[in-house]
Design an enzyme around this catalytic site. Structure first.
Site, short mmCIF file in Angstrom:
data_model
loop_
_atom_site.label_atom_id
_atom_site.label_comp_id
_atom_site.label_asym_id
_atom_site.label_seq_id
_atom_site.Cartn_x
_atom_site.Cartn_y
_atom_site.Cartn_z
N ARG A 52 -11.88 7.49 8.89
CA ARG A 52 -11.53 6.06 8.94
C ARG A 52 -12.66 5.19 8.40
O ARG A 52 -12.41 4.23 7.68
CB ARG A 52 -11.21 5.68 10.39
CG ARG A 52 -10.88 4.22 10.63
CD ARG A 52 -9.59 3.81 9.96
NE ARG A 52 -9.10 2.53 10.48
CZ ARG A 52 -8.05 1.90 10.01
NH1 ARG A 52 -7.36 2.41 9.00
NH2 ARG A 52 -7.66 0.76 10.56
N HIS A 55 -8.35 -4.81 -0.71
CA HIS A 55 -7.02 -4.23 -0.53
C HIS A 55 -6.29 -4.82 0.67
O HIS A 55 -5.07 -5.05 0.61
CB HIS A 55 -7.15 -2.71 -0.37
CG HIS A 55 -5.84 -2.01 -0.18
ND1 HIS A 55 -4.91 -1.91 -1.19
CD2 HIS A 55 -5.31 -1.37 0.89
CE1 HIS A 55 -3.86 -1.24 -0.75
NE2 HIS A 55 -4.07 -0.90 0.51
N ASP A 56 -7.01 -5.09 1.74
CA ASP A 56 -6.37 -5.64 2.95
C ASP A 56 -5.85 -7.06 2.76
O ASP A 56 -5.22 -7.60 3.67
CB ASP A 56 -7.37 -5.63 4.12
CG ASP A 56 -7.37 -4.32 4.87
OD1 ASP A 56 -6.49 -3.47 4.60
OD2 ASP A 56 -8.25 -4.14 5.73
N SER A 101 0.84 -1.19 0.00
CA SER A 101 0.00 0.00 0.00
C SER A 101 0.88 1.25 0.00
O SER A 101 1.74 1.38 -0.87
CB SER A 101 -0.97 -0.04 1.18
OG SER A 101 -1.97 0.94 1.05
N ASP A 140 -9.08 -5.79 -5.06
CA ASP A 140 -8.63 -4.50 -4.52
C ASP A 140 -9.31 -3.36 -5.27
O ASP A 140 -9.06 -3.15 -6.46
CB ASP A 140 -7.12 -4.41 -4.66
CG ASP A 140 -6.52 -3.22 -3.91
OD1 ASP A 140 -7.25 -2.27 -3.57
OD2 ASP A 140 -5.30 -3.26 -3.64
#
Length: 402
Positions: free
Chosen positions: A255, A382-383, A183, A349
Site C-alpha cells: 500500500r 491520480h486521486d 481507475s 496523474d
C-alpha cells in the site's frame, strides 16, 4: 472539496497526529475482508451461479455484493452502474458503521441533488469479483468449507465484467443509462462498452488507460512481491491465524508503494516538505520525516480493511487489461463503442498519464469532447478523480444530460 475531508480510499495527505497513531494500537487481523457473519451494512447479495474464467478455472458458485440508491423506473431505463477502483468497494455513499469500515468514497458525487442525482437515477455499485467486501473472492468460503485462499483462481478484467453482466441480468437491467468508472473501475467501464455496446447508453472513463503498460506492470510487480515475501503470507493460506500473525507487513508495504503513484510529487512536497514527525531528528537520531510516518500510518490502516490475497488477484486483473487483446488491436476495439462517452484525466496523474485517456478519446466514435480527453488541472495526481468532486461532477452531469 477540502483536501482533508476525503474517504479512506483517497487517503488525505495530512500529517499523522498522535491521535491517529493511537487509533492503530491494536494488532491488525489476519485479513481485513468482510466475511460471512459480519454485519451486512447496506450490502445486498445476488448469486449468479457457477462461473468459468477466461483461463478455464471453475468457480462452482459466485455471489456478487452490491449497494443501490434511488428507484428503478417503470421503463427500467434509468439505471446507472458505478464501478470502483482497486481498493474501493460498493460503499459509494453512506456513513461508516457496522459492516462498512469507511465512509462512502464518492459522497459528493452520488446522491439526491448531486451530479449523479439519485432522485433521477437508480444507481448500482457492485464489489468486483475477487474483491474482499462481499463478492466472491479469496477470503470467501469455497467448496471445501474453508476459505479459497491460495486456490482462488486468476481472474481478468473481462472475467470481472462478465460477472457484473450476470448481476445486471439477475437484476433485470438490460441496458444501462450510464456506466461510470475511475481507475480500475474505468477499465471495467470501458470493457462493458466494448464487449456489450448495446447495453451501454452513456460511458464515463475516468483516469484509466486503454491497456496496462510495461511501466504500470513493473510498479505492480514489486507490490505483489512485497506481500508474497512476508513470512506470514504462508503461500496465501493465513486465514486461521490470530491478530498480528497475518501478512500485514507485506500488505502495508504494498500500500505504501501504491500511494506514491496515487499522489503527485508537488502535493507531497507541499504538504510535508522536509518536516519531522516529532522533535526527534531523523538525521541519525532515530527520528522520522513526516512523510515516512504518513506512509506507515496509511499502510497499516489499510491492513484493517483489505485482504492480501484479494490485493494480489485484483492487481493481476489490472495487469490483464488490454482492450485490444484478440480484437484486432486497441483502435479496432475502441471503435466498437456506441455509447456517448466522457473521457477524463488528471494532468498530474503519474499512474495512468493523460496520453492514455487521449488515445481512448481518439478511438471512440461518439465522445462529448471530440478527439481529446477532458484534462483536469489538480495537485492531487491520480486521486484527483476522487477528490476534485466539483469538477468531476460537472462533467458527469454533462454526460448524463446528453
Amino acid at each position: 472539496m477540502d483536501w482533508q475531508q476525503t474517504s479512506e480510499d483517497t487517503v488525505p495527505s495530512a500529517p499523522v497526529t498522535e491521535a491517529d497513531a493511537r487509533s492503530l494500537l491494536g494488532r491488525p487481523p489476519a485479513t481485513g475482508a468482510w466475511r460471512d457473519g459480519d454485519p451486512p451494512g447496506d450490502r445486498r447479495f445476488v448469486g449468479i451461479g457457477a462461473f468459468r474464467t477466461e483461463n478455464g478455472a471453475e468457480l462452482p458458485f459466485v455471489r456478487m455484493a452490491y449497494e443501490s440508491w434511488g428507484e428503478l423506473n417503470d421503463a427500467r431505463d434509468n439505471a446507472v452502474l458505478i464501478l470502483h477502483a482497486l481498493t474501493g468497494d460498493s460503499h459509494v455513499r453512506g456513513p461508516a458503521g457496522p459492516g462498512h469500515p469507511t465512509v462512502g468514497w464518492w459522497e459528493d458525487v452520488v446522491g439526491p441533488g448531486c451530479a449523479v442525482d439519485t432522485d433521477r437515477w437508480f444507481v448500482i455499485a457492485p464489489n468486483m469479483l475477487g474483491g474482499c467486501q462481499g463478492s466472491t473472492g479469496p477470503a470467501s468460503i469455497g467448496p471445501t468449507g474453508r476459505e479459497w485462499g491460495s486456490r482462488f483462481p486468476y481472474v481478468t478484467v473481462r472475467d470481472q465484467v462478465a460477472a457484473q453482466q450476470r448481476l445486471a441480468d439477475a437484476l433485470g437491467i438490460e441496458r444501462w443509462a450510464g456506466v461510470i468508472g475511475g481507475s480500475m473501475g474505468g477499465m471495467h467501464a470501458l470493457e462493458w462498452a466494448i464487449s456489450s455496446p448495446e447495453r451501454v447508453a452513456r460511458l464515463a472513463v475516468l483516469s484509466s488507460p486503454p491497456f496496462n503498460t510495461a511501466d504500470q506492470i513493473a510498479l505492480n510487480s514489486v507490490q505483489l512481491e512485497a506481500i508474497e515475501i512476508d513470512p506470514h503470507f504462508a503461500g496465501g493460506d493465513y486465514y486461521d491465524e490470530g491478530s498480528g500473525n497475518g501478512p500485514h507487513r507485506g500488505l502495508a508495504l504494498a500500500r505504501r508503494m501504491a500511494l506514491l503513484n496515487y499522489r503527485s510529487p508537488a502535493e507531497l512536497n507541499m504538504r510535508f516538505s522536509r518536516s519531522w514527525q516529532s522533535g526527534v531528528s531523523p538525521l541519525g537520531h532515530d527520528g522520522r520525516f513526516a512523510v515516512e510516518s504518513y506512509l506507515d500510518f496509511h499502510g497499516n490502516k489499510f491492513t484493517r480493511r483489505f485482504d492480501a490475497n484479494s490485493y494480489i488477484r485484483l492487481v493481476e486483473a489490472m495487469d490483464s487489461h488490454d482492450v485490444g487483446r484478440d480484437r484486432g488491436g486497441i483502435e479496432d476495439a475502441l471503435a466498437r463503442v456506441t455509447a456517448t462517452t466522457l473521457v477524463l484525466g488528471i494532468d498530474t496523474d503519474r499512474l495512468f498519464p493523460v496520453d492514455g485517456q487521449h488515445r481512448i478519446a481518439r478511438g471512440i466514435p461518439n465522445t462529448l469532447d471530440g478527439n481529446e480527453a477532458v484534462v483536469l488541472t489538480s495537485d492531487f495526481g491520480h486521486d484527483g478523480f476522487l477528490i476534485e468532486t466539483d469538477l468531476v461532477g460537472h462533467h458527469l452531469q454533462r454526460l448524463l444530460d446528453a
